[in-house]
Design a protein around this motif. Structure first.
Motif, PDB file in Angstrom:
ATOM      1  N   VAL A 133       0.760  -1.295  -0.113  1.00 37.65           N
ATOM      2  CA  VAL A 133       0.122   0.077   0.099  1.00 37.65           C
ATOM      3  C   VAL A 133       0.922   1.227  -0.019  1.00 37.65           C
ATOM      4  CG1 VAL A 133      -1.765   1.384   1.194  1.00 37.65           C
ATOM      5  CG2 VAL A 133      -1.836  -1.203   1.355  1.00 37.65           C
ATOM      6  N   THR A 134       0.548   2.112  -0.939  1.00 36.36           N
ATOM      7  CA  THR A 134       1.285   3.379  -0.830  1.00 36.36           C
ATOM      8  C   THR A 134       0.189   4.591  -0.597  1.00 36.36           C
ATOM      9  OG1 THR A 134       1.180   3.742  -3.177  1.00 36.36           O
ATOM     10  CG2 THR A 134       3.095   2.749  -2.309  1.00 36.36           C
ATOM     11  N   ARG A 135       0.651   5.563  -0.049  1.00 31.56           N
ATOM     12  CA  ARG A 135      -0.113   6.841  -0.344  1.00 31.56           C
ATOM     13  C   ARG A 135       0.707   8.296  -0.523  1.00 31.56           C
ATOM     14  NH1 ARG A 135      -4.173   9.727   4.276  1.00 31.56           N
ATOM     15  NH2 ARG A 135      -5.157  11.158   2.726  1.00 31.56           N
ATOM     16  N   ALA A 136       0.193   8.826  -1.474  1.00 27.62           N
ATOM     17  CA  ALA A 136       1.116   9.865  -2.092  1.00 27.62           C
ATOM     18  C   ALA A 136       2.510   9.314  -2.500  1.00 27.62           C
ATOM     19  CB  ALA A 136       1.452  10.846  -1.310  1.00 27.62           C
ATOM     20  N   ASP A 137       2.496   8.185  -3.071  1.00 30.89           N
ATOM     21  CA  ASP A 137       3.919   7.325  -3.286  1.00 30.89           C
ATOM     22  C   ASP A 137       4.613   6.880  -2.463  1.00 30.89           C
ATOM     23  OD1 ASP A 137       3.128   7.390  -6.305  1.00 30.89           O
ATOM     24  OD2 ASP A 137       3.997   9.319  -6.338  1.00 30.89           O
ATOM     25  N   GLU A 138       4.307   7.215  -1.179  1.00 28.75           N
ATOM     26  CA  GLU A 138       4.983   6.716   0.105  1.00 28.75           C
ATOM     27  C   GLU A 138       4.427   5.304   0.692  1.00 28.75           C
ATOM     28  OE1 GLU A 138       7.727   7.961   1.337  1.00 28.75           O
ATOM     29  OE2 GLU A 138       7.753   9.479  -0.266  1.00 28.75           O
ATOM     30  N   PRO A 139       5.343   4.583   1.127  1.00 36.38           N
ATOM     31  CA  PRO A 139       4.873   3.168   1.419  1.00 36.38           C
ATOM     32  C   PRO A 139       3.962   3.426   2.732  1.00 36.38           C
ATOM     33  CG  PRO A 139       7.187   3.424   1.609  1.00 36.38           C
ATOM     34  CD  PRO A 139       7.117   4.530   1.008  1.00 36.38           C
ATOM     35  N   VAL A 140       3.027   2.569   2.891  1.00 37.08           N
ATOM     36  CA  VAL A 140       2.284   2.628   4.181  1.00 37.08           C
ATOM     37  C   VAL A 140       2.380   1.125   4.735  1.00 37.08           C
ATOM     38  CG1 VAL A 140      -0.010   2.700   5.379  1.00 37.08           C
ATOM     39  CG2 VAL A 140       0.506   4.133   3.344  1.00 37.08           C
ATOM     40  N   LYS A 141       2.829   0.982   5.872  1.00 32.57           N
ATOM     41  CA  LYS A 141       2.868  -0.230   6.743  1.00 32.57           C
ATOM     42  C   LYS A 141       1.574  -0.706   7.434  1.00 32.57           C
ATOM     43  CE  LYS A 141       7.952  -0.072   7.433  1.00 32.57           C
ATOM     44  NZ  LYS A 141       9.054  -0.212   8.346  1.00 32.57           N
ATOM     45  N   LEU A 142       1.021  -1.780   6.920  1.00 38.02           N
ATOM     46  CA  LEU A 142      -0.051  -2.297   7.459  1.00 38.02           C
ATOM     47  C   LEU A 142      -0.185  -3.740   7.749  1.00 38.02           C
ATOM     48  CD1 LEU A 142      -2.745  -1.220   4.888  1.00 38.02           C
ATOM     49  CD2 LEU A 142      -2.098   0.011   7.177  1.00 38.02           C
ATOM     50  N   GLY A 143      -0.629  -4.116   9.054  1.00 34.86           N
ATOM     51  CA  GLY A 143      -0.733  -5.382   9.221  1.00 34.86           C
ATOM     52  C   GLY A 143      -1.782  -6.290   8.446  1.00 34.86           C
ATOM     53  N   PRO A 144      -1.774  -7.766   8.449  1.00 41.15           N
ATOM     54  CA  PRO A 144      -2.708  -8.246   7.514  1.00 41.15           C
ATOM     55  C   PRO A 144      -4.144  -7.886   7.819  1.00 41.15           C
ATOM     56  CG  PRO A 144      -1.032  -9.904   8.556  1.00 41.15           C
ATOM     57  CD  PRO A 144      -0.855  -8.455   9.209  1.00 41.15           C
ATOM     58  N   THR A 145      -4.554  -7.660   8.979  1.00 36.98           N
ATOM     59  CA  THR A 145      -5.942  -7.136   9.169  1.00 36.98           C
ATOM     60  C   THR A 145      -6.405  -5.836   8.741  1.00 36.98           C
ATOM     61  OG1 THR A 145      -5.980  -8.485  11.312  1.00 36.98           O
ATOM     62  CG2 THR A 145      -7.728  -7.112  10.983  1.00 36.98           C
ATOM     63  N   GLU A 146      -5.458  -5.005   8.957  1.00 39.45           N
ATOM     64  CA  GLU A 146      -5.702  -3.627   8.469  1.00 39.45           C
ATOM     65  C   GLU A 146      -5.544  -3.615   6.827  1.00 39.45           C
ATOM     66  OE1 GLU A 146      -3.324  -4.304  10.992  1.00 39.45           O
ATOM     67  OE2 GLU A 146      -4.974  -3.512  12.327  1.00 39.45           O
ATOM     68  N   PHE A 147      -4.672  -4.447   6.187  1.00 44.64           N
ATOM     69  CA  PHE A 147      -4.473  -4.643   4.840  1.00 44.64           C
ATOM     70  C   PHE A 147      -5.983  -5.173   4.497  1.00 44.64           C
ATOM     71  CE2 PHE A 147      -3.985  -6.733   0.826  1.00 44.64           C
ATOM     72  CZ  PHE A 147      -3.137  -5.925   0.032  1.00 44.64           C
ATOM     73  N   ARG A 148      -6.595  -6.219   4.789  1.00 42.41           N
ATOM     74  CA  ARG A 148      -7.898  -6.824   4.320  1.00 42.41           C
ATOM     75  C   ARG A 148      -8.918  -5.622   4.521  1.00 42.41           C
ATOM     76  NH1 ARG A 148      -5.975 -11.447   6.968  1.00 42.41           N
ATOM     77  NH2 ARG A 148      -7.525 -11.232   9.021  1.00 42.41           N
ATOM     78  N   LEU A 149      -9.111  -4.778   5.561  1.00 40.52           N
ATOM     79  CA  LEU A 149      -9.895  -3.945   5.760  1.00 40.52           C
ATOM     80  C   LEU A 149      -9.802  -2.789   5.041  1.00 40.52           C
ATOM     81  CD1 LEU A 149     -11.928  -2.943   8.005  1.00 40.52           C
ATOM     82  CD2 LEU A 149     -10.268  -1.955   9.467  1.00 40.52           C
ATOM     83  N   LEU A 150      -8.693  -2.259   4.626  1.00 40.04           N
ATOM     84  CA  LEU A 150      -8.216  -1.395   3.730  1.00 40.04           C
ATOM     85  C   LEU A 150      -9.131  -1.569   2.233  1.00 40.04           C
ATOM     86  CD1 LEU A 150      -7.722   1.563   2.718  1.00 40.04           C
ATOM     87  CD2 LEU A 150      -5.304   0.570   2.486  1.00 40.04           C
ATOM     88  N   SER A 151      -8.786  -3.135   1.900  1.00 34.75           N
ATOM     89  CA  SER A 151      -9.092  -3.761   0.591  1.00 34.75           C
ATOM     90  C   SER A 151     -10.532  -3.653   0.570  1.00 34.75           C
ATOM     91  CB  SER A 151      -8.252  -4.864   0.187  1.00 34.75           C
ATOM     92  OG  SER A 151      -8.951  -5.829   1.060  1.00 34.75           O
ATOM     93  N   THR A 152     -11.150  -3.960   1.612  1.00 30.72           N
ATOM     94  CA  THR A 152     -12.769  -4.107   1.424  1.00 30.72           C
ATOM     95  C   THR A 152     -13.200  -2.605   1.108  1.00 30.72           C
ATOM     96  OG1 THR A 152     -12.545  -6.159   2.913  1.00 30.72           O
ATOM     97  CG2 THR A 152     -14.742  -4.768   2.871  1.00 30.72           C
ATOM     98  N   LEU A 153     -12.803  -1.605   2.181  1.00 26.12           N
ATOM     99  CA  LEU A 153     -13.402  -0.460   1.950  1.00 26.12           C
ATOM    100  C   LEU A 153     -13.232   0.116   0.223  1.00 26.12           C
ATOM    101  CD1 LEU A 153     -12.006   1.165   5.539  1.00 26.12           C
ATOM    102  CD2 LEU A 153     -14.508   0.420   4.794  1.00 26.12           C
TER     103      LEU A 153
END
Length: 230
Positions: free
Chosen positions: A150-170
């Motif tokens: 995941v990146t935001r404004a081309d900067e990497p965003v560190k997410l745990g597995p649960t937060e990654f699934r949460l973001l992908s759903t949203l």
């Protein structure tokens, strides 16, 4: 449904050998598979599971596949679920009837399993793109379903597995309001008991990670309901 929240496929097929072959191949592709042998059970399971895709045989004991498809596609709660109709009927009129009833695809038996799996991926790409390795974008946030980055404004965003699934759903449906119960089903899995307050904790972690380098909070709290992106 597993805690990895793989896409859930409801397979409605009354012929045991065919059902087992499809179940095996769907599981091998990484899908969570629910089975129904007749139309009446299938309709109950659609409401209970809200699967990500339905593989539906035309000829069934009880309620026919065509009638099941019609009911699914006329209800607001279920009409967005992709339905792939499986049928030995190869005449053009039958194909037209199946598609006009609302089926998203129509596959004639006997069929290539590889082709069927490709058609399933095509439908899921539309409804659950991150689950089949697609890239998602929302404003300056980019999520790569294949590399799990995941990146935001081309900067990497560190997410745990649960937060990654949460973001992908949203990110799959920006603007859609997800209840805490819906997020629990999608992110944690339907067979895992987790308190709804856990959702709030992980949304808080997701917000913190997304806003660590600045920028507005993209996650909106909908009082009394749940959360939405944007």
């Amino acid at each position: 449904m597993s805690s990895k929240t793989n896409p859930c496929v409801l397979l409605v097929e009354d012929e045991p050998a065919q059902r087992e072959i499809l179940r095996y191949n769907l599981s091998a592709e990484g899908y969570d598979v629910a089975l129904a042998e007749d139309g009446d059970v299938a309709l109950i399971m659609v409401d209970e599971l809200m699967p990500d895709l339905i593989l539906l045989d035309w000829m069934l004991p009880g309620v026919s596949g065509i009638e099941i498809c019609r009911r699914i596609k006329t209800r607001k709660e279920t009409r967005a679920i992709p339905v792939i109709m499986l049928s030995a009927r190869s005449e053009e009129l039958d194909r037209v009837r199946g598609l006009e009833t609302g089926a998203d695809d129509y596959v004639v038996k006997p069929f290539s399993v590889n082709e069927l799996m490709a058609r399933i991926r095509t439908q899921l790409r539309r409804t659950r793109p991150a689950s089949v390795g697609q890239q998602l974008e929302y404003e300056d946030i980019r999520l790569d379903g294949e590399s799990h980055r995941v990146t935001r404004a081309d900067e990497p965003v560190k997410l745990g597995p649960t937060e990654f699934r949460l973001l992908s759903t949203l990110m799959e449906k920006p603007g859609r309001v997800w209840s805490r119960e819906q997020l629990l089903d999608r992110v944690w899995g339907r067979d895992v008991y987790v308190d709804t307050r856990t959702v709030d904790v992980h949304v808080g972690r997701l917000r913190k990670a997304l806003c660590r380098a600045g920028g507005e909070d993209p996650v909106r709290t909908v009082r009394g309901t749940g959360y939405a992106l944007g």
